[in-house]
Design a protein around this motif. Structure first.
Motif: not given
Length: 479
Positions: A237-252, A278-288
């Motif tokens: 039931d969710v639509e998701i759109i993700t924008y990364k500051a740095v693209q796969e080819d290294g461009s912004m 913060n910039y590339n939307q890759k969540p990293i859990d510190i707790g675990g």
């Protein structure tokens, strides 16, 4: 559809052109943004055009209840949410909207921005909100910071709230969340994330009425943040759109909004896990995570330099080769090679690491082709680098990898010292070490496996196998 750029090219009177621009803004959300905040919503900023189109399509045509948009900081999250709220009211003054921000101060700021936009009076020829939507006005005497009513409405149309505020008695067609998390400290605090989720379910979501829609616009931080929980619990039931500051080819994402130069400056001293989240939307859990930040040595001690190397087991694994000095029972890492390049490249890199690092002894795991790798490294040292001072030994690893990593973690955390700037000097090594989870979700274990091996080298007695001049291994006793 005609754009604002197209309208500017028309040979019509200023009055006709203004009406055309206003008409476009009524039916097209990006056209509205471009007209109201043209300095930011430029036609060449494609991600903004896409995001605005996605928001409009979601409320007009989607059968889903949730839209999640993940966006880096300073890319227009709050401004877009504010403009969208005002545009919804312009399209239908009977709409009811509830917005939520990090705290009451920010929610009040959000509310004032929307209210002031609607109430702006015309003082010159510049187009204001009332030119576009003349029938949408805030009711006189009901223009408080956080809750107000529109003219010709018998109910409150707008409420600004936060996880620590109340929303009792208010129902909404549109529920908009504007970045509940403001810092890494909050993002990695399980209690904060759990409170957000409980508030969202028990208070915020329960306010939805009449074909309600939920829009969550936020930077993605942790797997357990609000966006992650919604994706996990409401999936289809969710639509998701993700924008990364740095693209796969290294461009912004948008050089005009955040240039590569500014990005490097802003993130130079930032922890890489925070940069990625913060910039590339890759969540990293510190707790675990298995490890927290390591100790850093200020001055490299004198002593025997040892190396431990684990060659890549498969095509997706990384070779990890670490030089370290053992001093008073502690391990001081001096240099390392960490790469997923093929063996014909890594053999030379490891040989150079051993030679340049004045290594006395190198232990290379003999599993999965390691013995041949060791022979080739020794050959490169002698024939190309003209040195035979490095004693290369071979060791077969038979213990369970995960058990070794977990059982050694306490010692590694308290007795391994990393070199200065290791975060930026060895970014992939840092990323793998600092993102390794105690339970599951580990795509790679190459870096932490070698740290476990260093623990065993220092704390246990072993029988090394020396590679002699004929390429054979010979046990030389206990060490």
């Amino acid at each position: 559809m005609m754009t604002l750029k197209d309208i500017r090219k028309l040979s019509v009177t200023p009055e006709v052109q203004q009406e055309l621009r206003c008409e476009l803004a009524r039916i097209d959300f990006f056209g509205f943004c471009e007209l109201m905040q043209g300095g930011f919503y430029k036609d060449n900023r494609k991600y903004l055009h896409e995001m605005c189109d996605s928001l409009q399509r979601f409320v007009e045509a989607s059968d889903k209840h949730f839209l999640v948009i993940n966006l880096p900081p300073r890319h227009g999250k709050s401004l877009t949410a504010q403009l969208f709220t005002a545009w919804l009211f312009g399209r239908d003054p009977k709409s009811k909207v509830m917005t939520a921000s990090y705290n009451e101060k920010l929610s009040s700021t959000f509310a004032r921005s929307v209210r002031n936009m609607i109430q702006t009076e015309k003082v010159n020829k510049n187009i204001v909100y009332s030119d576009i939507f003349p029938h949408t006005k805030v009711k006189y005497g009901e223009a408080s910071a956080q809750m107000w009513t529109l003219e010709k409405s018998s109910e409150v149309n707008y409420l600004a709230t936060s996880p620590n505020a109340t929303a009792t008695g208010f129902g909404a067609n549109y529920l908009i969340v504007d970045d509940l998390i403001r810092s890494a400290e909050d993002a990695y605090n399980d209690n904060v994330l759990e409170n957000h989720w409980e508030w969202f379910n028990n208070t915020f979501l329960s306010r939805g009425e009449n074909n309600w829609k939920v829009i969550i616009i936020m930077t993605r931080w942790a797997e357990g943040d609000l966006a992650g929980r919604v994706l996990d619990k409401f999936g289809d039931d969710v639509e998701i759109i993700t924008y990364k500051a740095v693209q796969e080819d290294g461009s912004m994402l948008c050089e005009d909004v955040l240039s590569k130069k500014d990005f490097k400056t802003k993130t130079r001293e930032m922890n890489l896990d925070i940069v990625e989240a913060n910039y590339n939307q890759k969540p990293i859990d510190i707790g675990g995570r298995l490890y927290s930040d390591f100790m850093i040595w200020d001055k490299k001690p004198e002593g025997k330099v040892t190396n431990y190397t684990d060659t890549a087991d498969t095509g997706s694994d990384f070779l990890c080769s670490i030089n370290y000095i053992e001093y008073n029972g502690e391990a001081y890492i001096t240099d390392l090679v960490f790469t997923d390049e093929p063996m014909e490249i890594t053999e030379s890199k490891v040989a150079e690491l051993l030679s340049n690092g004045n290594v006395n002894e190198s232990v290379i795991e003999s599993n999965n082709g390691g013995r041949g790798f060791a022979r080739n490294v020794e050959m490169i040292l002698k024939e190309k680098l003209n040195t035979n001072k490095v004693v290369i030994t071979s060791q077969t690893q038979t213990k369970n990898k995960e058990s070794r990593i977990l059982s050694s973690s306490s010692w590694v955390q308290n007795h391994v010292y990393m070199p200065p700037n290791w975060r930026t000097k060895y970014p992939e090594f840092y990323r793998q070490v600092m993102s390794y989870q105690r339970k599951g979700r580990n795509a790679h274990d190459d870096a932490v496996d070698v740290l476990a091996a260093i623990y065993e080298m220092i704390t246990t007695v072993r029988k090394p196998e020396v590679i002699n001049k004929h390429g054979a291994s010979v046990r030389v006793g206990y060490w």
